[in-house]
Design a protein around this motif. Structure first.
Motif, PDB file in Angstrom:
ATOM      1  N   THR A 527       0.444  -1.513  -0.452  1.00 38.99           N
ATOM      2  CA  THR A 527      -0.121   0.189   0.138  1.00 38.99           C
ATOM      3  C   THR A 527       0.242   1.760   0.148  1.00 38.99           C
ATOM      4  N   SER A 528       2.126   1.236   0.555  1.00 36.28           N
ATOM      5  CA  SER A 528       2.711   2.086   0.300  1.00 36.28           C
ATOM      6  C   SER A 528       4.031   2.559   0.433  1.00 36.28           C
ATOM      7  N   GLY A 557       2.717   9.476  -5.310  1.00 33.74           N
ATOM      8  CA  GLY A 557       1.516   9.304  -4.999  1.00 33.74           C
ATOM      9  C   GLY A 557       0.434   8.252  -5.015  1.00 33.74           C
ATOM     10  N   LYS A 558      -0.529   8.202  -4.521  1.00 25.67           N
ATOM     11  CA  LYS A 558      -1.250   7.009  -3.501  1.00 25.67           C
ATOM     12  C   LYS A 558      -1.856   6.275  -5.353  1.00 25.67           C
ATOM     13  N   GLU A 559      -2.196   7.127  -5.844  1.00 25.09           N
ATOM     14  CA  GLU A 559      -2.302   5.850  -7.157  1.00 25.09           C
ATOM     15  C   GLU A 559      -1.520   6.162  -8.029  1.00 25.09           C
ATOM     16  N   GLU A 560      -0.580   6.475  -8.400  1.00 22.07           N
ATOM     17  CA  GLU A 560       0.561   5.645  -8.641  1.00 22.07           C
ATOM     18  C   GLU A 560       1.161   4.247  -7.833  1.00 22.07           C
ATOM     19  N   THR A 561       1.255   4.571  -6.529  1.00 19.77           N
ATOM     20  CA  THR A 561       1.417   3.605  -5.724  1.00 19.77           C
ATOM     21  C   THR A 561       0.836   1.853  -6.230  1.00 19.77           C
ATOM     22  N   ARG A 562      -0.597   2.188  -6.182  1.00 21.49           N
ATOM     23  CA  ARG A 562      -1.398   1.274  -5.644  1.00 21.49           C
ATOM     24  C   ARG A 562      -1.031   0.652  -7.403  1.00 21.49           C
ATOM     25  N   ARG A 563      -0.564   2.007  -8.299  1.00 23.38           N
ATOM     26  CA  ARG A 563      -0.901   1.182  -9.706  1.00 23.38           C
ATOM     27  C   ARG A 563       1.226   0.108  -9.916  1.00 23.38           C
ATOM     28  N   HIS A 591      -8.236  -2.835   1.914  1.00 20.99           N
ATOM     29  CA  HIS A 591      -8.208  -2.281   0.605  1.00 20.99           C
ATOM     30  C   HIS A 591      -8.117  -3.477  -0.337  1.00 20.99           C
ATOM     31  N   SER A 593     -10.566  -3.786  -2.609  1.00 19.80           N
ATOM     32  CA  SER A 593     -10.911  -3.116  -4.368  1.00 19.80           C
ATOM     33  C   SER A 593      -9.382  -3.760  -4.917  1.00 19.80           C
ATOM     34  N   GLU A 597      -9.299  -6.387  -7.940  1.00 21.46           N
ATOM     35  CA  GLU A 597      -8.960  -6.398  -9.319  1.00 21.46           C
ATOM     36  C   GLU A 597      -8.078  -7.329  -9.409  1.00 21.46           C
TER      37      GLU A 597
END
Length: 620
Positions: A527-528, A557-563, A591, A593, A597
């Motif tokens: 997650t990070s 950022g969070k979205e980039e980390t998630r991807r 998390h 979600s 995916e």
């Protein structure tokens, strides 16, 4: 020197001594009793003398736990020779010309079966027996063996070492039956066939229940029968154990023991010279029993799994082919709305099972049993409930397993459990009455309809067991050997700790190629960067490659980390699906979600692989 004990037992009943530890404990001594042979020799010798004065014909050396394994608990494993030699010398100094001195060797497995390698048990036994025999004991007393297999093995070793008389005692939790469900009659017959001169039982049961156990026992054909009951059930007062000690009660029961054919009668836990004297007085003037009419015993019910019991739907998925299990831990609070929304989303995505840890990282959460039942009733995805050895003693474990069965929760993941010191309550007690392997064996015994104590459950349970596999270790071969031992104990399939290294997945596949049960590879999204460093540095059983940590750290950022995290997981899944049938997704915190995916990715990839496989068949 007394006459050969075998000849004497043909003519009269002999009295054994009572508990050594009980008297020493009553003197305020509460440490390694075998060490007292050296540090407080006079106290030990006085105990022997007290029993002889009370009428004991047979005394045992203070060497019950003087083996390498048990002495290691006190850092005294190097003192095996010294403690056993002193034990024999003290007993012989106290013994009169008509007193027999038997060298005592206790069971190592014990009531709480320990994970001690068989080789260590048997080499330790031989080491101890060598010393006792060299010091000139009149025979060997093998006592307090709850595990008949262990007793059979050590008896065979002992019989190969000496022609001296050997007493072999099993111990029962339930009258008349051993922990594996074997009737006492069968056990004593086996011990006699292996060369024991005196066969019987000691410990756990008081006179009342031990007599009940002996009622159905015929007189041995060649050996003699012995009994060493406890004084009573212990009471716990002001931090100490106390036993009731009514001499008249023991004097009365001495006659009952004689009437069941006992030729050697002594005492175990809680007994003192007072009870031994009562036994002596009770059998005075009594001739030994030379024939016995055994009362008809109720037929032992052998519980078998009925043929019409349906297989666990979850385990059927394990056997059928590819499947994906998702760990989604229960909340630490009572707001369950988000949790059940997550269960709904995971089910709709196609998860084949939802697994829930048993207070992971030793931090309290809503009972996974309670949530597992709700999932079973409200959703169509089966629950897989984790069960640790950490939080429940043997009483609680057995009760919990019975409850799981009644609730219809038959799929379990058995794990040791993180120690309490790493959790929210570091001062709490970690129980660990059993190891994960022992718990697997216990559950399989439940599946045969037999409780831990050997008593019938009236019907079998139907558990299927997953076991943990930690491949994130330096010596992968050793980890694989542990997996094999768990499989031998009865594990039906394995679930690994999260793996973050693609090459490691290939190595696991190669190292585990001869393991014949399914393995699920753990995949866990990050997650990070902080989460990655915490897992790598602080969580037992998890290691992250440098490149994975670097990729997460460089994400902005969070979205980039998630991807990036999901990309890493997809790469790992690609490798895992090429080598293993099962994937185990570990949802990070709430998390879900991210797991949704990844389930969709796995399901889509399965379709592609199936299409390719069908296409290949058409071409052929």
């Amino acid at each position: 020197m007394p006459l050969p004990i075998r000849e004497v037992l043909k003519k009269r009943i002999l009295i054994g001594d009572g508990a050594m530890g009980t008297l020493l404990y009553s003197y305020g001594i509460d440490r390694c009793f075998e060490e007292l042979n050296v540090s407080q020799a006079e106290e030990v010798e006085h105990v022997h003398e007290a029993y002889i004065s009370a009428g004991a014909d047979v005394i045992q050396t203070n060497s019950y736990g003087a083996n390498r394994t048990k002495l290691a608990r006190y850092g005294l494993e190097h003192e095996v020779g010294r403690f056993n030699r002193a034990a024999v010398r003290l007993a012989k100094q106290a013994a009169g010309p008509e007193t027999y001195v038997f060298g005592t060797i206790g069971g190592i497995g014990g009531f709480q079966k320990q994970s001690v390698e068989s080789n260590a048990i048997y080499s330790g036994f031989r080491e101890q027996a060598d010393v006792l025999l060299d010091e000139g004991v009149d025979g060997l007393l093998l006592e307090t063996y709850y595990d008949l297999d262990e007793l059979r093995q050590v008896l065979q070793i002992a019989r190969g070492m000496t022609d001296l008389p050997i007493i072999a005692h099993v111990s029962m939790q339930e009258p008349g039956v051993l922990m594996n469900g074997l009737p006492l009659t069968d056990a004593l017959t086996q011990l006699e066939a292996l060369g024991a001169d005196i066969v019987g039982t000691n410990c756990r049961l008081g006179p009342f229940h031990m007599i009940e156990a002996l009622r159905g026992i015929p007189l041995p054909k060649k050996a003699f029968l012995s009994a060493y009951p406890n004084s009573s059930l212990p009471d716990y007062r002001e931090g100490k154990l106390h036993y009731e000690n009514e001499p008249a009660y023991f004097k009365k029961y001495a006659v009952d023991f004689r009437n069941e054919g006992v030729r050697l009668l002594g005492g175990c836990c809680g007994t003192t010279p007072v009870q031994i004297q009562a036994f002596k007085e009770g059998i005075t003037e009594l001739e030994p029993l030379h024939s016995k009419v055994v009362e008809a015993q109720p037929e032992v019910i052998k519980v078998r799994t009925p043929g019409n019991v349906p297989e666990s739907p979850l385990y059927q998925k394990v056997l059928d082919g590819r499947s994906v299990f998702v760990e989604f831990d229960t909340p630490r609070h009572l707001n369950t709305r988000n949790f059940f929304e997550g269960i709904q989303a995971l089910e709709e995505a196609g998860a084949d099972a939802i697994t829930m840890a048993d207070n992971s990282l030793a931090s309290p959460r809503i009972s996974n049993t309670a949530i597992g039942k709700l999932i079973k009733d409200r959703f169509h995805v089966p629950p897989l409930v984790h069960l640790t050895c950490r939080d429940r003693n043997l009483i609680g474990l057995q009760s919990h397993l019975l409850g799981l069965h009644v609730l219809g929760l038959h799929d379990l993941l058995v794990v040791t459990g993180d120690p309490t010191k790493i959790g929210d309550f570091p001062g709490a007690t970690s129980v660990y009455d059993v190891s994960s392997m022992e718990l697997i064996k216990l559950i399989k015994q439940f599946n045969r309809g037999i409780s831990y104590s050997g008593k019938s459950l009236k019907q079998p349970t139907h558990f299927r067991i997953a076991a943990a596999f930690n491949p994130n270790v330096r010596n992968l071969d050793r980890a694989v050997q542990r997996v094999k031992r768990k499989a031998e104990c009865g594990a039906d399939y394995f679930i690994s700790q999260p793996v973050f290294d693609k090459q490691r997945i290939i190595e696991i596949s190669e190292a585990a190629r001869d393991i014949n049960v399914p393995i699920y590879i753990g995949i866990m999204p990050l997650t990070s960067a902080r989460n990655a460093e915490f897992l790598h540095n602080e969580v037992p059983g998890i290691r992250l490659p440098d490149d994975v940590r670097a990729r997460i750290a460089s994400a902005g950022g969070k979205e980039e980390t998630r991807r990036v995290s999901l990309d890493i997981c997809r790469e790992l899944i690609d490798i895992a699906m090429a080598h293993f049938r099962g994937i185990y997704l570990i949802t990070p915190m709430d998390h879900y979600s991210m797991s949704v995916e990844l389930i969709k990715y796995i399901k889509q990839k399965e379709k592609i692989l199936a299409t390719q496989k069908n296409g290949a068949r058409v071409i052929l």
